[in-house]
Design an enzyme around this catalytic site. Structure first.
Site, PDB file in Angstrom:
ATOM      1  N   SER A   1       0.694  -1.214   0.264  1.00 25.99           N
ATOM      2  CA  SER A   1       0.045  -0.190  -0.314  1.00 25.99           C
ATOM      3  C   SER A   1       1.266   1.226  -0.361  1.00 25.99           C
ATOM      4  CB  SER A   1      -0.691   0.154   0.932  1.00 25.99           C
ATOM      5  OG  SER A   1      -2.239  -0.719   1.158  1.00 25.99           O
TER       6      SER A   1
HETATM    7  N1  SAM Z   1      -0.735  -3.804   3.503  1.00 23.32           N
HETATM    8  C1  SAM Z   1      -0.476  -4.440   2.985  1.00 23.32           C
HETATM    9  C2  SAM Z   1       1.181  -3.714   2.851  1.00 23.32           C
HETATM   10  O1  SAM Z   1       1.280  -3.248   3.351  1.00 23.32           O
HETATM   11  O2  SAM Z   1       1.993  -4.676   1.971  1.00 23.32           O
HETATM   12  C3  SAM Z   1      -1.085  -4.348   1.686  1.00 23.32           C
HETATM   13  C4  SAM Z   1      -2.052  -5.311   1.395  1.00 23.32           C
HETATM   14  S1  SAM Z   1      -2.576  -5.266  -0.600  1.00 23.32           S
HETATM   15  C5  SAM Z   1      -2.971  -3.766  -0.807  1.00 23.32           C
HETATM   16  C6  SAM Z   1      -3.819  -6.623  -0.339  1.00 23.32           C
HETATM   17  C7  SAM Z   1      -4.291  -7.605   0.146  1.00 23.32           C
HETATM   18  O3  SAM Z   1      -5.137  -8.311   0.547  1.00 23.32           O
HETATM   19  C8  SAM Z   1      -3.063  -8.898  -0.423  1.00 23.32           C
HETATM   20  O4  SAM Z   1      -2.333  -9.785  -0.593  1.00 23.32           O
HETATM   21  C9  SAM Z   1      -3.745  -9.646  -1.190  1.00 23.32           C
HETATM   22  O5  SAM Z   1      -4.434 -10.922  -2.137  1.00 23.32           O
HETATM   23  C10 SAM Z   1      -4.921  -9.652   0.215  1.00 23.32           C
HETATM   24  N2  SAM Z   1      -6.619 -10.583   0.166  1.00 23.32           N
HETATM   25  C11 SAM Z   1      -6.854  -9.954  -0.776  1.00 23.32           C
HETATM   26  N3  SAM Z   1      -8.374 -10.645  -0.260  1.00 23.32           N
HETATM   27  C12 SAM Z   1      -8.494 -11.318   0.813  1.00 23.32           C
HETATM   28  C13 SAM Z   1      -8.859 -12.174   1.765  1.00 23.32           C
HETATM   29  N4  SAM Z   1     -10.409 -12.324   1.130  1.00 23.32           N
HETATM   30  N5  SAM Z   1      -8.319 -12.841   3.110  1.00 23.32           N
HETATM   31  C14 SAM Z   1      -6.957 -12.086   2.998  1.00 23.32           C
HETATM   32  N6  SAM Z   1      -6.450 -11.304   2.332  1.00 23.32           N
HETATM   33  C15 SAM Z   1      -6.692 -11.396   1.146  1.00 23.32           C
END
Ligand code: SAM
Length: 219
Positions: free
Chosen positions: A69
């Site tokens: 992010s």
């Molecule tokens: N905060 C994180 C960082 O600092 O790197 C970034 C997160 S990224 C924007 C969103 C993440 O949510 C991705 O790795 C994606 O695979 C995961 N994701 C999406 N749907 C999900 C779910 N139902 N359960 C767990 N993770 C999920």
């Protein structure tokens, strides 16, 4: 310490500038959040060739179509969470683990769940090497994590189409959910305070664009 975990003067300087920018230009005022972001070396979450991107206020690809992010987004969500020492937090969407480290720096106990196996494995492996210990789980976080509920706070770091009821059930009374909600192209940052088991206070804030939350209670 391996080459990929060196915090040079150059990176420290760039990090300081980014934090100053978040404070003066983006209205991030929560001092513990700013201090935590000053401490966590964001370039550790990038391949060395991309260290020059680590302290720009941008999201960046981490593989599998996902992103680390944008620093502003991490600061914004962390500020909303108002983390207290010892808070038990469920983070949905581990990704690179950068946000996880910020929550840990703020004194939380963090349960973090990621649905993509390769990302889960990589982050679970890297964070302890940096001295950050969370509880890593691989699975669909849109259903929360019943086994360890209730939580003081739940943070969703992917864009949801609606607020999953099950997440509200897994909050303590007085607990807070922070979740971006909307369509795939833009979501409103939303906070829900659980007052009693049937009473909630919802606040809708600024617009963001997250990768989608994919799962049973999601896209
Ligand atoms: N905060 C994180 C960082 O600092 O790197 C970034 C997160 S990224 C924007 C969103 C993440 O949510 C991705 O790795 C994606 O695979 C995961 N994701 C999406 N749907 C999900 C779910 N139902 N359960 C767990 N993770 C999920």
């Amino acid at each position: 310490m391996s080459d990929s975990f060196i915090d040079n003067y150059k990176e420290q300087g760039a990090r300081k500038k980014l934090i100053e920018y978040l404070k003066t230009e983006r209205n991030i005022t929560d001092e513990p959040v700013l201090q935590a972001m000053l401490k966590v070396p964001r370039h550790y979450f990038f391949a060395k060739t991309f260290w020059n991107q680590a302290y720009k206020d941008i999201a960046f690809p981490i593989g599998e179509g996902q992103t680390i992010s944008q620093p502003f987004t991490v600061a914004y969500q962390s500020q909303l969470l108002n983390v207290k020492n010892g808070d038990k937090i469920l983070e949905i969407g581990t990704g690179s683990g950068y946000q996880t480290c910020i929550l840990l720096e703020l004194g939380a106990e963090v349960y973090t769940i990621e649905r993509i196996v390769n990302i889960y494995e990589r982050t679970k492996n890297v964070l302890p090497k940096l001295g950050y210990n969370a509880h890593f789980i691989c699975g669909d976080g849109s259903k929360g994590l019943y086994e360890h509920a209730p939580y003081d706070k739940i943070l969703v770091t992917a864009g949801a189409p609606f607020i999953p009821d099950v997440l509200l059930k897994q909050l303590k009374r007085g607990g807070l959910l922070v979740i971006p909600v909307g369509d795939p192209n833009k979501q409103q940052m939303t906070t829900i305070l659980k007052i009693t088991d049937t009473e909630f206070e919802k606040i809708t804030l600024d617009t963001f664009r997250f990768v989608p939350l994919v799962g049973d209670q999601a896209w």
